[in-house]
Design an enzyme around this catalytic site. Structure first.
Site, PDB file in Angstrom:
ATOM      1  CE  LYS A  83      -4.569   0.814   0.393  1.00  0.00           C
ATOM      2  NZ  LYS A  83      -5.643   0.017  -0.211  1.00  0.00           N
ATOM      3  N   GLY A 183     -22.859   4.755   4.177  1.00  0.00           N
ATOM      4  CA  GLY A 183     -21.982   5.290   3.144  1.00  0.00           C
ATOM      5  C   GLY A 183     -22.517   4.985   1.759  1.00  0.00           C
ATOM      6  N   GLY A 185     -21.255   6.121  -1.161  1.00  0.00           N
ATOM      7  CA  GLY A 185     -20.281   6.478  -2.170  1.00  0.00           C
ATOM      8  C   GLY A 185     -20.392   5.521  -3.347  1.00  0.00           C
ATOM      9  CE  LYS A 186     -15.230   5.828  -6.581  1.00  0.00           C
ATOM     10  NZ  LYS A 186     -13.964   5.908  -7.353  1.00  0.00           N
ATOM     11  CB  VAL A 187     -18.306   0.586  -2.700  1.00  0.00           C
ATOM     12  CG1 VAL A 187     -18.652  -0.838  -2.276  1.00  0.00           C
ATOM     13  CG2 VAL A 187     -16.931   0.619  -3.355  1.00  0.00           C
ATOM     14  N   GLY A 188     -21.097   1.894  -2.101  1.00  0.00           N
ATOM     15  CA  GLY A 188     -22.395   1.833  -1.446  1.00  0.00           C
ATOM     16  C   GLY A 188     -23.552   1.941  -2.415  1.00  0.00           C
TER      17      GLY A 188
END
Length: 360
Positions: A83, A183, A185-188
């Site tokens: 990472k 959440g 966001g994109k994933v949610g």
């Protein structure tokens, strides 16, 4: 490139390499953490975040890179864990020069680390970084990449949630279950779509008013609550943390009414011992780095030459992996998080030791 940190500890707590990177002219300050290359080159995203201190940035990259090693191992990838973090406010300091400087540091590692998107970095950023290094995934479709990795991240979370539902209620379906999504966001958003299609009743929250407006427009049947505290205390069957880490802590777990936790957020357990607290309360926790591996599966597929159908098939197998971990946890009498760690460590040890066989 500043500092090389090595550890004599060959076990799960020791990182192979930590590199501090700085380019004064562009303002780049970054840290790349390589936890393990036992299974192959380390793969993990680059987080661009205004950390309070260098110590905080270092702690985050060490934690995240370790998590990627376990995630990649359980996803069945021939990739190690790494990472990177770039220290700074992306809205203030991100530039082409900074991203390209970072790309040169990635290239200097000679393929030991592949980067991708994370918090604060996007597909367009990967295309810029790729102008300086070949070791980058999560690129745009126009450049032969997979594009937005949230698509398969959400699909994998949905598969893990299905396996958890089967373990608790006997059916791999969320139909009739009340799922709380923290959440949007994109994933949610993608996850919400899968849940609605499966017949689940969705309750959600987000700190961004635009995300709430998206829900009202696209899924008017989704119930919205004021904040995460209200969602945790709501009458839900499944809790899906899909925002920042540390969602499961000493305050939220005692208040949680759900029987299952399965979400996209990384590092959901605030500290060691939370997994036991969940188990003691009869709450089944599907380990985050198992169920949210769809994104890394998607970007890893780029290394072979991206094929969406192949990547989706691999992400669908998260159902089987989650089922295996939940079964193992029951057989060994340990929380699922412990069972997942053991399974990942076993694969890293068993396959990693083959590197000792000389090929000539």
């Amino acid at each position: 490139m500043g500092v090389f940190v090595s550890t004599d500890d060959p076990g799960p707590a020791g990182h192979e390499q930590v590199v501090f990177c700085q380019d004064r002219q562009s303002g780049l300050k970054a840290i790349i953490g390589i936890y393990s290359t036992a299974l192959g080159p380390a793969l993990g995203g680059t987080r661009f975040y205004p950390y309070a201190s260098e110590e905080a940035a270092l702690a985050d990259v060490l934690d995240l890179s370790r998590g990627m090693a376990y995630k990649n191992a359980l996803a069945g990838l021939d990739l190690g864990g790494g990472k990177a973090v770039i220290w700074g406010d992306p809205d203030q300091v991100k530039s082409e020069a900074l991203l390209r400087a970072y790309g040169r540091f990635v290239q200097s590692l000679g393929g030991r680390y592949y980067t991708a998107c994370d918090v604060g970095t996007y597909v367009a950023d990967m295309d810029v970084i790729a102008r300086e290094t070949r070791y980058v995934t999560g690129r745009s479709v126009e450049h032969g990449g997979a594009g937005d990795s949230s698509v398969l991240t959400a699909w994998g979370v949905f598969q893990g949630m299905r396996a958890a539902a089967e373990h608790v209620w006997g059916s791999p379906s969320l139909r009739g279950r009340r799922v709380g999504v923290a959440g949007l966001g994109k994933v949610g958003r993608h996850l919400t779509g899968h849940l609605v299609d499966d017949g689940a009743e969705v309750v959600a929250t987000d700190v961004d008013p635009r995300a709430l407006e998206w829900a009202r427009t696209n899924h008017p049947g989704v119930a919205l609550v004021a904040d995460t505290a209200a969602l945790v205390a709501a009458d839900i069957d499944v809790y899906a943390p899909c925002a920042l880490g540390g969602a499961l802590n000493d305050d939220t777990v005692p208040a949680l009414r759900a029987r299952v936790v399965a979400g996209a957020a990384n590092n959901q357990l605030a500290h060691p011992g939370i997994e036991k607290l969940l188990a003691d309360r009869g709450i089944l926790y599907a380990p985050d780095y198992v169920v949210n591996a769809g994104g890394v599966i998607q970007v890893a597929d780029e290394i072979e030459g991206f094929n969406f159908d192949r990547a989706k098939l691999r992400a669908t197998r998260i159902f089987d992996t989650t089922r295996q971990i939940l079964r193992l946890a029951g057989e060994e009498g340990v929380p699922p998080a412990v069972a997942a760690d053991r399974l990942a460590e076993r694969r890293m040890a068993d396959v990693g030791r083959l590197r000792a066989i000389h090929l000539g």
